[in-house]
Design a protein around this motif. Sequence first.
Motif, short mmCIF file in Angstrom:
data_model
loop_
_atom_site.label_atom_id
_atom_site.label_comp_id
_atom_site.label_asym_id
_atom_site.label_seq_id
_atom_site.Cartn_x
_atom_site.Cartn_y
_atom_site.Cartn_z
N ILE A 255 95.39 0.46 45.98
CA ILE A 255 96.44 1.31 46.55
C ILE A 255 95.76 2.53 47.19
O ILE A 255 95.05 3.26 46.52
N GLU A 256 95.97 2.71 48.50
CA GLU A 256 95.27 3.79 49.19
C GLU A 256 95.96 5.13 49.04
O GLU A 256 95.34 6.17 48.92
N GLU A 257 97.29 5.08 49.08
CA GLU A 257 98.03 6.32 49.02
C GLU A 257 98.97 6.18 47.84
O GLU A 257 99.59 5.14 47.67
N SER A 258 99.09 7.22 47.01
CA SER A 258 100.00 7.10 45.87
C SER A 258 101.43 7.02 46.40
O SER A 258 101.72 7.41 47.52
N GLY A 259 102.33 6.52 45.55
CA GLY A 259 103.74 6.37 45.93
C GLY A 259 104.32 7.70 46.37
O GLY A 259 105.08 7.78 47.31
N ARG A 260 103.93 8.73 45.66
CA ARG A 260 104.44 10.05 45.94
C ARG A 260 104.14 10.47 47.38
O ARG A 260 104.99 10.97 48.10
N GLU A 261 102.88 10.24 47.80
CA GLU A 261 102.49 10.61 49.16
C GLU A 261 103.16 9.72 50.20
O GLU A 261 103.61 10.19 51.24
N ARG A 262 103.20 8.42 49.88
CA ARG A 262 103.80 7.48 50.83
C ARG A 262 105.26 7.83 51.10
O ARG A 262 105.72 7.82 52.23
N ILE A 263 105.98 8.17 50.04
CA ILE A 263 107.40 8.45 50.20
C ILE A 263 107.63 9.75 50.95
O ILE A 263 108.44 9.81 51.87
N ILE A 264 106.88 10.77 50.60
CA ILE A 264 107.09 12.04 51.28
C ILE A 264 106.72 11.93 52.77
O ILE A 264 107.40 12.48 53.63
N HIS A 265 105.68 11.18 53.07
CA HIS A 265 105.31 11.03 54.48
C HIS A 265 106.36 10.23 55.25
O HIS A 265 106.69 10.56 56.39
N ALA A 266 106.92 9.21 54.60
CA ALA A 266 108.00 8.44 55.24
C ALA A 266 109.21 9.34 55.49
O ALA A 266 109.87 9.23 56.51
N CYS A 267 109.47 10.26 54.55
CA CYS A 267 110.61 11.17 54.71
C CYS A 267 110.39 12.15 55.86
O CYS A 267 111.31 12.47 56.60
N CYS A 268 109.17 12.63 55.99
CA CYS A 268 108.87 13.55 57.09
C CYS A 268 109.10 12.84 58.42
O CYS A 268 109.66 13.42 59.35
N ASP A 269 108.71 11.56 58.50
CA ASP A 269 108.96 10.79 59.73
C ASP A 269 110.45 10.60 59.96
O ASP A 269 110.96 10.80 61.05
N LEU A 270 111.13 10.21 58.87
CA LEU A 270 112.56 9.93 58.96
C LEU A 270 113.33 11.15 59.44
O LEU A 270 114.22 11.07 60.27
N LEU A 271 112.99 12.30 58.89
CA LEU A 271 113.71 13.53 59.22
C LEU A 271 113.15 14.20 60.47
O LEU A 271 113.61 15.24 60.87
N GLU A 272 112.13 13.58 61.04
CA GLU A 272 111.51 14.12 62.25
C GLU A 272 111.04 15.55 62.03
O GLU A 272 111.35 16.45 62.78
N PHE A 273 110.27 15.70 60.95
CA PHE A 273 109.63 16.97 60.67
C PHE A 273 108.19 16.92 61.15
O PHE A 273 107.59 15.86 61.23
N LEU A 274 107.63 18.07 61.47
CA LEU A 274 106.20 18.16 61.72
C LEU A 274 105.65 19.24 60.81
O LEU A 274 106.39 20.09 60.30
N SER A 275 104.34 19.20 60.58
CA SER A 275 103.69 20.24 59.78
C SER A 275 102.77 21.04 60.68
O SER A 275 102.18 20.49 61.60
N PHE A 276 102.69 22.34 60.42
CA PHE A 276 101.64 23.12 61.07
C PHE A 276 100.99 24.00 60.01
O PHE A 276 101.52 24.14 58.90
#
Length: 357
Positions: A255-276
């Motif tokens: 497993i490359e990315e823990s579930g926690r990271e995978r889910i939060i990254h999917a949510c950022c995509d879903l909600l169309e958020f970006l990070s700076f």
Amino acid sequence: MMRLGIIGLPRSGKTTLFNVLTGEDLPTGPLAGGGRFDVHTAVVDIPDSRLDALSKLLKPRKTTYAKVTYADIGGLQIGSGREELPGPLMNQLEQMDAFLHVVRAFDDPTAPHPLSTIDPARDHMAMETELLLHDMLMVDRRLQRLAEERQKGARDHGVIDREIAFFKHLGASLDRERPLRTLDFSIEETQILSGFSLLTRKPVLVLINLEEGEAIPVLDVSDGAQMIGIQAKLEMEIAQLAPGEAQAFLAEYGIEESGRERIIHACCDLLEFLSFFTFNEQEGRAWTLRQGSSALEAAGAIHSDMARGFIKAEVIAWDELIALGSIAEARAQGKLRLEGKDYKMADGELIYIRFSV
Ligand SMILES: Nc1nc2c(ncn2[C@@H]2O[C@H](COP(=O)(O)OP(=O)(O)O)[C@@H](O)[C@H]2O)c(=O)[nH]1
Ligand SMILES: [Mg+2]
């Protein structure tokens, strides 16, 4: 800050997932919750390996991650949407930016499914239906009120008629079992909607809670939702290991990315958020913004003074800076771009705001 509400039928694994995402240790299983209204909330850091890499290079005294709120919301079940939801439950659901809908695919005789059998497609539809029914009720009620208003002549007929037409349009979509998240709204329509808690407007990430080693079933979640597979129980066990052990475990399972990271990254995509990112000697910090936000909005997220006195922003992509090796080198090579207030931020940029107040 992003607020994500975990919903799903009783014993789908909501609380197990909440523990995975937050590192909490709430009781799970047949004796916990069981379909009653019950909310647990936690605010946690959003893991970000880009911020980690930047902090390693720039060595601020401390590193601050962007944050997300998770709420484990028990109480929605089959039949909930047929009448008005209890106030406290409605209140919780309303506050969320998006839902994480946990759908059970695992079998576990010690935690019987409320409908006895395991059927992810059925369960997914069942919860969607509750949300649709709830929104229909809200729309019908609004149409009744508008009809009354029209009779009393409380407001301009033209305005009321436009609103009636709009709510009928929403009702027609719901009647066809099309969630409102599949519709596009004008600015005026968005304003009309701002006073209503219509649940099918919210983005949904469907999390299929799988048996260990099981493949993700084919579900039709095309209605503006996205779907990923998780193994909540296994992930919870991993999350509760010591950090070193967890690493070894993840490696062993490939497993490359823990579930926690995978889910939060999917949510950022879903909600169309970006990070700076922002850095000074004191602190390196990650922030989240809606995609399409400007440099001025980024400044405003940091501090209102920075937006008010905004002059210019110096901007560089995080990986470009890492490759160059230092801010001085980036500046020497002209890679620290000078941008104005309307500059559209891209995901993963480091920004220095020049301002004067
Ligand atoms: N086998 C298996 N069991 C799970 C999984 N996720 C949750 N469970 C079990 O299902 C039961 C219900 O989980 P819980 O998180 O309390 O569900 P909730 O009612 O939706 O909050 C518990 O006994 C969990 O241990 C999973 O991925 N695999
Ligand atoms: Mg629970």
